[in-house]
Design an enzyme around this catalytic site. Sequence first.
Site, PDB file in Angstrom:
ATOM      1  N   ASP A  88       0.846  -1.178   0.000  1.00 31.43           N
ATOM      2  CA  ASP A  88       0.000   0.000   0.000  1.00 31.43           C
ATOM      3  C   ASP A  88       0.897   1.249   0.000  1.00 31.43           C
ATOM      4  O   ASP A  88       1.887   1.301   0.727  1.00 31.43           O
ATOM      5  CB  ASP A  88      -0.873  -0.035   1.263  1.00 31.43           C
ATOM      6  CG  ASP A  88      -1.926   1.042   1.264  1.00 31.43           C
ATOM      7  OD1 ASP A  88      -2.820   0.992   0.403  1.00 31.43           O
ATOM      8  OD2 ASP A  88      -1.849   1.939   2.121  1.00 31.43           O
ATOM      9  N   GLU A 117       1.561   0.321  -4.914  1.00 23.95           N
ATOM     10  CA  GLU A 117       1.064   1.578  -5.457  1.00 23.95           C
ATOM     11  C   GLU A 117       2.239   2.547  -5.534  1.00 23.95           C
ATOM     12  O   GLU A 117       2.777   2.924  -4.496  1.00 23.95           O
ATOM     13  CB  GLU A 117       0.004   2.174  -4.526  1.00 23.95           C
ATOM     14  CG  GLU A 117      -1.268   1.388  -4.417  1.00 23.95           C
ATOM     15  CD  GLU A 117      -2.242   2.073  -3.456  1.00 23.95           C
ATOM     16  OE1 GLU A 117      -3.330   2.456  -3.896  1.00 23.95           O
ATOM     17  OE2 GLU A 117      -1.904   2.230  -2.273  1.00 23.95           O
TER      18      GLU A 117
END
Length: 642
Positions: free
Chosen positions: A331, A362
């Site tokens: 994340d 990400e």
Amino acid sequence: MEDLRQRFNSKRFAKQYHYDGALGAVCSREGTSFRLWAPTATSVELRLYQKGHSVSPYFQTALSREEKGVWVWSSPENLDGVYYDYVVTVQGVSRETADPYARACGLNGSRSMVIDLSRTNPKGWELDMPPERQPEDIIYEVHVREFSWAESGGFPKEARGKYKAFSCTDTTLYNDGTHPTGIGWMKQLGVTHVQLMPVFDYASVDEENPEGSFNWGYDPLNYNVPEGSYSTDPTRGEVRIREFKEMVQSLHQNGFRVIMDVVYNHTYHRDSWLERTVPGYYYRQYPDGRISDGSGCGNDIASERSMCAKYILDSVLYWTEEYHIDGFRFDLMGLLDTQLMETIRKELDARWGRGEKLVYGEPWTAWETAMARGFHPADKKHLAGMDMEIGAFCDGVRDAIKGSVMDVAARGFVNGGRHKEEQILHSVSGWCGKYRRFSAAAPSQVINYLSCHDNMTIWDKLVFTLDPQKQYDKFSSQVLRANRLAAAICFTCQGRLFLLSGEEFGRTKEGEGNTYCSPISLNRLDWERAWQNRELAEYYQGLFALRKTLPALCDKSIEARDRILQSKILRSGCVQALLDNTGGNYRQLLLVYNASHTPQSISLTDGWFLLADGENSFLWREEHPVSQLEVSPVSAMILGKK
Ligand code: CA
């Protein structure tokens, strides 16, 4: 005077206090040892409890300080099943804290638990192996509660919303015995990896009353313990561990590898176990004292500090070793530093083989972050410079196809956006090259996707941009066509493939984007809808099956770009690409994407076969020779030449 921030960033501090050994509580027949890294503490007390919540400690003792700021206490007893926490005193302030290295915990995670992990293993665990890797990695993003919550899924009541649902391998629609849901559905679809949204212990759902609220779980509490609300008994520390392992075992047995969504970039509160053991060390700060908040969640973990990097690396390795996890989705990876990501890659490769464990994330942050000087964020700008087996979600392909996620009304190639042709052609080659929007060194770094848990589902985005009435529950042929074209493009781009669970059946959240704490009734996978809209799912299924046979698309190497023989804009809203498919049943591939509202004629030389069109992605199962053809409006065609 040197401030705390400078001190913790200094090489001197790392040299003086970096500790390489194992931390946490370890027990065996010979006894139990507790190790806590707290170099700035003046005293550390250990408290033992019979239960994971309430009750007073039955025993309390001081730990002794040993090398590198590690505090130690050992007992000749095997304390398996005993709960514990610490009182850490720094500069005269005493703080109660659970163990950041806890491997088990009690209800809601505020007390740690000593655990003999061998007794948490399900039957046959020592023989558990991930299934063989397939020619393509197709990742399916699933939330544990969402997966099995709907009654239509036909899961037994006690398994609904739990890890246990993944051990139910023959569920059907309302238990009708004929229409698979859950595991059976995923098998039919042909995905290869299941990516679980946060399954480490998070804080936002009360484990005493799991049904009282819903959350995606991006609020870490105990990084090395499974979340309790998905277990059948969160009060007994060993239960969630065993049930988590049973889930992994079942997924493996059913042909799926298992990826964890990990959130090392921030913690639920800044007042975490990490903060309470070494105040100030684990979080970024600006020189003027402001707290760094690149996560948008109130704090950023200082991944560049050596014991913080060790903490994250230890955690990743622990999940692979103890729980047989096959990959990690980071994340906000853009908040972590490239050095840490490279180390994680290297250490996983050394233990499990090159590239066996998937690593991607990400490549962005929510806001700016105060990373220490001399380090680089693992973001889009630095992606191509990192190890080729560190991947990133490609917003280039996502936004080119359907329009930016930042603006709900923005349109992409398939829903009436203009001037997207070039971006679509860059997407085919996985944005490998030096582009402004996204730039990868090889397709191995690229995760192609249309939608994930964040933002509108692809279905909702298409309804929002194409249907003035915004009827999310209606299966209009216009939206279905655009969805099939979007899928055909996304899943014929070089790189790895990713989809949000239910995307294949037109999953809707009624136009809502950020549903992280919306009711489960909105977030649950609707298995009835899956079967209502099975034709769209079959289209996805055919694309995946075809994809696995096409080396031109599955090639992850730097040389994959040489397979693009020609890419060309035919006219506004219509492009084609010719690829070298050496190694497959067809020598060449021709991809034609027509997003315009007029048909496109194509003339071909001899030897071409139609593999998929805008309606049917299974044409390749029989021979369909073609020479002259028309690509219908808003549709894709995939052709192969023998
Ligand atoms: Ca929890």
